[in-house]
Scaffold this active site. Structure first.
Site, PDB file in Angstrom:
ATOM      1  CB  CYS A  31     -11.860-102.116  31.167  1.00 19.69           C
ATOM      2  SG  CYS A  31     -11.982-100.883  29.880  1.00 19.69           S
ATOM      3  CB  CYS A  34     -14.779-102.383  29.096  1.00 18.04           C
ATOM      4  SG  CYS A  34     -13.121-102.445  28.386  1.00 18.04           S
TER       5      CYS A  34
END
Length: 110
Positions: A31, A34
């Site tokens: 991600c 993230c």
């Protein structure tokens, strides 16, 4: 001090039984957003050591916990205090946004 890595084995002890407020970062290695938030989370784990417990939970490794908290988008940060869920924020982009999740009462004690 690095953020504590959570799993189903240590979640109750590290989060629900914690004497300190807790920030949990639900994330994944693949991600991009993230990865943007991760350095902020790691910096906060150092900055708040002994005052707030900062943890991270890999959603791919922990599908049961991810489902339990109905995390549908990552990164999602959830805060807890005395075993109770306080707040939740999808993709906070700054240290200030993450700290605000703790609420005024907790921030006053830091």
């Amino acid at each position: 001090m690095a953020a504590i890595v959570l799993s189903k084995e240590n979640f109750d002890q590290e989060v629900y039984q914690s004497e300190l407020p807790v920030i949990v970062d639900f994330w994944a290695t693949w991600c991009g957003p993230c990865q943007e938030v991760l350095p902020i989370v790691e910096a906060l784990s150092d900055e708040l050591a002994g005052k707030v417990k900062v943890c991270k939970l890999n959603v791919d490794d922990n599908p049961e916990l991810t489902a339990k908290f109905r995390v549908m988008t990552i990164p999602t940060l959830i805060t807890f205090n005395k075993g109770e869920k306080l707040t939740e924020k999808v993709y906070p982009r700054s240290k200030e946004e993450i700290l605000a999740l703790l609420g005024e009462e907790i921030l006053k004690t830091l």
